[in-house]
Structures are given as C-alpha cells and as structure tokens.
Write a protein that holds these residues in place. Structure first.
Motif, PDB file in Angstrom:
ATOM      1  N   GLY A   1       0.747  -1.182  -0.159  1.00 42.32           N
ATOM      2  CA  GLY A   1      -0.023   0.025  -0.204  1.00 42.32           C
ATOM      3  C   GLY A   1       0.842   1.438   0.048  1.00 42.32           C
ATOM      4  N   ASN A   2       0.374   2.381   0.315  1.00 41.11           N
ATOM      5  CA  ASN A   2       0.992   3.658   0.450  1.00 41.11           C
ATOM      6  C   ASN A   2       0.459   4.484   1.609  1.00 41.11           C
ATOM      7  N   LEU A   3       1.152   5.565   1.730  1.00 46.01           N
ATOM      8  CA  LEU A   3       0.773   6.470   3.026  1.00 46.01           C
ATOM      9  C   LEU A   3      -0.235   7.639   2.532  1.00 46.01           C
ATOM     10  N   GLY A   4      -0.485   7.619   1.316  1.00 41.43           N
ATOM     11  CA  GLY A   4      -1.653   8.597   0.991  1.00 41.43           C
ATOM     12  C   GLY A   4      -2.815   7.845   0.544  1.00 41.43           C
ATOM     13  N   GLN A   5      -3.755   8.753  -0.149  1.00 46.08           N
ATOM     14  CA  GLN A   5      -4.814   8.091  -0.485  1.00 46.08           C
ATOM     15  C   GLN A   5      -4.764   7.329  -1.902  1.00 46.08           C
ATOM     16  N   SER A   6      -5.427   6.328  -2.031  1.00 42.45           N
ATOM     17  CA  SER A   6      -5.248   5.501  -3.290  1.00 42.45           C
ATOM     18  C   SER A   6      -6.471   5.100  -4.035  1.00 42.45           C
ATOM     19  N   LYS A   7      -6.406   4.476  -5.243  1.00 40.41           N
ATOM     20  CA  LYS A   7      -7.568   4.235  -5.884  1.00 40.41           C
ATOM     21  C   LYS A   7      -7.979   2.875  -5.311  1.00 40.41           C
ATOM     22  N   LYS A   8      -7.124   2.203  -4.874  1.00 37.03           N
ATOM     23  CA  LYS A   8      -7.830   0.918  -4.124  1.00 37.03           C
ATOM     24  C   LYS A   8      -8.366   0.930  -2.944  1.00 37.03           C
ATOM     25  N   LYS A   9      -8.508   2.375  -2.336  1.00 32.88           N
ATOM     26  CA  LYS A   9      -9.047   2.717  -0.893  1.00 32.88           C
ATOM     27  C   LYS A   9      -8.394   1.566   0.202  1.00 32.88           C
ATOM     28  N   GLU A  10      -7.412   1.236   0.409  1.00 33.03           N
ATOM     29  CA  GLU A  10      -6.778   0.335   1.268  1.00 33.03           C
ATOM     30  C   GLU A  10      -7.165   0.967   2.735  1.00 33.03           C
ATOM     31  N   ARG A  11      -7.531   0.451   3.727  1.00 30.85           N
ATOM     32  CA  ARG A  11      -7.692   0.877   4.930  1.00 30.85           C
ATOM     33  C   ARG A  11      -6.356   1.101   5.714  1.00 30.85           C
ATOM     34  N   PHE A  12      -5.452   0.168   5.324  1.00 24.65           N
ATOM     35  CA  PHE A  12      -4.140   0.142   6.063  1.00 24.65           C
ATOM     36  C   PHE A  12      -2.859   0.211   5.090  1.00 24.65           C
ATOM     37  N   TYR A  13      -2.070   0.724   5.766  1.00 24.42           N
ATOM     38  CA  TYR A  13      -0.437   0.718   5.188  1.00 24.42           C
ATOM     39  C   TYR A  13       0.128  -0.213   5.911  1.00 24.42           C
ATOM     40  N   ASN A  14       0.737  -1.286   5.190  1.00 24.62           N
ATOM     41  CA  ASN A  14       1.380  -2.563   5.959  1.00 24.62           C
ATOM     42  C   ASN A  14       3.064  -2.528   5.825  1.00 24.62           C
ATOM     43  N   ILE A  15       3.662  -2.870   7.043  1.00 27.99           N
ATOM     44  CA  ILE A  15       4.993  -3.332   6.803  1.00 27.99           C
ATOM     45  C   ILE A  15       5.108  -4.696   7.056  1.00 27.99           C
ATOM     46  N   ILE A  16       5.526  -5.838   6.025  1.00 24.34           N
ATOM     47  CA  ILE A  16       5.561  -7.055   6.202  1.00 24.34           C
ATOM     48  C   ILE A  16       6.780  -7.717   6.215  1.00 24.34           C
ATOM     49  N   ALA A  17       7.026  -8.517   7.113  1.00 29.39           N
ATOM     50  CA  ALA A  17       8.394  -9.221   7.159  1.00 29.39           C
ATOM     51  C   ALA A  17       8.150 -10.607   7.265  1.00 29.39           C
ATOM     52  N   ALA A  18       8.980 -11.592   6.558  1.00 32.26           N
ATOM     53  CA  ALA A  18       8.974 -12.957   6.594  1.00 32.26           C
ATOM     54  C   ALA A  18      10.455 -13.125   7.364  1.00 32.26           C
ATOM     55  N   VAL A  19      10.323 -14.345   8.193  1.00 32.55           N
ATOM     56  CA  VAL A  19      11.767 -14.861   8.897  1.00 32.55           C
ATOM     57  C   VAL A  19      11.778 -16.187   8.113  1.00 32.55           C
ATOM     58  N   VAL A  20      12.858 -16.400   7.357  1.00 35.40           N
ATOM     59  CA  VAL A  20      13.147 -17.617   6.420  1.00 35.40           C
ATOM     60  C   VAL A  20      14.156 -18.559   7.010  1.00 35.40           C
ATOM     61  N   ARG A  21      14.110 -19.569   6.969  1.00 35.34           N
ATOM     62  CA  ARG A  21      14.911 -20.695   7.660  1.00 35.34           C
ATOM     63  C   ARG A  21      16.149 -20.889   6.470  1.00 35.34           C
ATOM     64  N   ASP A  22      15.895 -20.871   5.256  1.00 31.57           N
ATOM     65  CA  ASP A  22      16.847 -21.336   4.195  1.00 31.57           C
ATOM     66  C   ASP A  22      16.838 -20.251   3.006  1.00 31.57           C
ATOM     67  N   LYS A  23      17.487 -19.014   3.031  1.00 34.67           N
ATOM     68  CA  LYS A  23      17.646 -18.374   2.009  1.00 34.67           C
ATOM     69  C   LYS A  23      17.799 -18.838   0.719  1.00 34.67           C
ATOM     70  N   THR A  24      18.554 -19.699   0.318  1.00 28.77           N
ATOM     71  CA  THR A  24      18.838 -20.120  -1.038  1.00 28.77           C
ATOM     72  C   THR A  24      17.581 -20.751  -1.349  1.00 28.77           C
ATOM     73  N   ARG A  25      17.020 -21.480  -0.707  1.00 28.41           N
ATOM     74  CA  ARG A  25      15.906 -22.340  -1.428  1.00 28.41           C
ATOM     75  C   ARG A  25      14.569 -21.350  -1.598  1.00 28.41           C
ATOM     76  N   PHE A  26      14.547 -20.186  -0.627  1.00 26.98           N
ATOM     77  CA  PHE A  26      13.651 -19.267  -0.814  1.00 26.98           C
ATOM     78  C   PHE A  26      13.623 -18.555  -1.991  1.00 26.98           C
TER      79      PHE A  26
END
Length: 220
Positions: free
Chosen positions: A19-44
C-alpha cells in the motif's frame, strides 16, 4: 537466553511494504510493513528465480496472479514466521494527509517496530536482512532499523536495502506481502484468506511504537 536449534542459527529476513501512506484508488484501509523470517535463504530465492527467467522479467503478486498459489505453497515450508505492522489510514480524521516528513517517520517507526520485535522474539546466531527499496526513505540510513536494534544482544545482523528485481528473496517475498496485505485489508477476501492459510503460522501483528526511528537515528 536464546535457545537455538541448528536450523535457526542463520536466518534470512525479507521486508517490504504493502500500500501507500496517501490516498489510493484501491482505498486500502491500512498501510502495512510485512516481514518474513526464513530458514533457508537459497531455497526461498530459488522459488521465484525460474519464473522470472521464464517470463524475462520480475514476477510480482499484482502482475502474476497465476503464480500466487504455487509460489506461496512452495515458500511456506521455509517460512518460520511472518509479521506485520499496520497503520490505519483514517482519511476522515486526516483529510489533508501526512506531510512527506511525517510519512518518512511513520514508515520508519513501523520498520523499526518490526525489527525490534523480530530480534527480541527470535532465536538466532546471525541474521541476513533485505529491505525492498522505497523512494520515500531513499537517503535515510534504513539499515539502522535492524542493525541498531537494542535487542541485538551481540548477535550478527547484516541489513541491506535492495531492489526486488535484483533480489530473488524479495521477489518471492512480494507474494507473501501481497497475500498478507490483502488479507489484513479485507479478512473476508476468499483468495487472500486461502493463500495466508498455506503458511504454517498465521501472520502476527506488531504494535507500532511512535517516535522510535527519530530516537534511534539521533542516538546513532
């Protein structure tokens, strides 16, 4: 004290926004920061790489809906945990929107909150972090969000800002980001509900600590 299993000694973390921190055409309710903790970088990384080579371009959640389920299904076994911080875009209260400086601080407060939570909750010896490039915070020492966390506890944390088209791990992560972001914005959405359900654990929300970036950046 950190109790570590063999597979947890070295972890990969991918971070991106939805998303973004301004208004958008999609009208998202939230701006999200999303992180994944991964066990095997190469396979990912290897999950998205062949699709990108086959199509001659970066593959993305938005542009390649046919790849959403196969990529997330293949990624799920390597994903230890996923985390998100969400900012509610209340346009009735904030009709004028945020200034650029306010957007920078909001974004970085969210990244730092996620970084601290991961460092505090996760058992590891070393961590390789990649954060997708964002024009909004170009010129900011974004790497400090993870490398300067007070929960580092002497452990090795290396953080780099990269463009997802040049980083297969971030390319794979884009599909997690899309699914989790869509689900957070609309928990009744059937597709994102199904995709998030492929993960071994449900995404965990992280509370945003306001002002954390300013304090961390000034302290450094």
């Amino acid at each position: 004290k950190h109790t570590r299993t063999k597979e947890d000694r070295h972890l990969y973390v991918a971070v991106d926004e939805r998303g973004n921190l301004g208004q958008s055409k999609k009208k998202e309710r939230f701006y999200n920061i999303i992180a994944a903790v991964v066990r095997d970088k190469t396979r990912f990384e290897d999950i998205s790489r062949p699709y990108a080579e086959e199509r001659g371009r970066e593959v993305k959640y938005h542009d390649d809906p046919d790849l959403r389920e196969p990529i997330i299904r293949r990624a799920a076994p390597y994903v230890k945990d996923t985390y998100y911080a969400r900012y509610h875009k209340d346009f009735e209260t904030h009709k004028s929107g945020l200034t650029k400086q306010e957007k920078i601080h909001q974004h970085m407060d969210m990244v730092c909150s996620v970084a601290d939570y991961i460092a505090k909750q996760t058992d590891f010896d070393s961590m390789d972090v990649e954060i997708d490039y964002n024009d909004l915070v170009s010129g900011q020492p974004v790497e400090c969000s993870f490398e300067c966390t007070p929960y580092r506890d002497g452990r090795d944390i290396q953080c780099e800002v990269k463009n997802s088209k040049d980083a297969p791990g971030l390319m794979t992560h884009d599909f997690l980001v899309g699914a989790i972001g869509d689900y957070v914005n609309n928990p009744e959405d059937d597709e994102s509900k199904k995709l998030v359900g492929l993960l071994k654990r449900r995404p965990e929300e992280v509370h945003i600590r306001s002002g954390i970036w300013r304090r961390r950046y000034e302290d450094e």
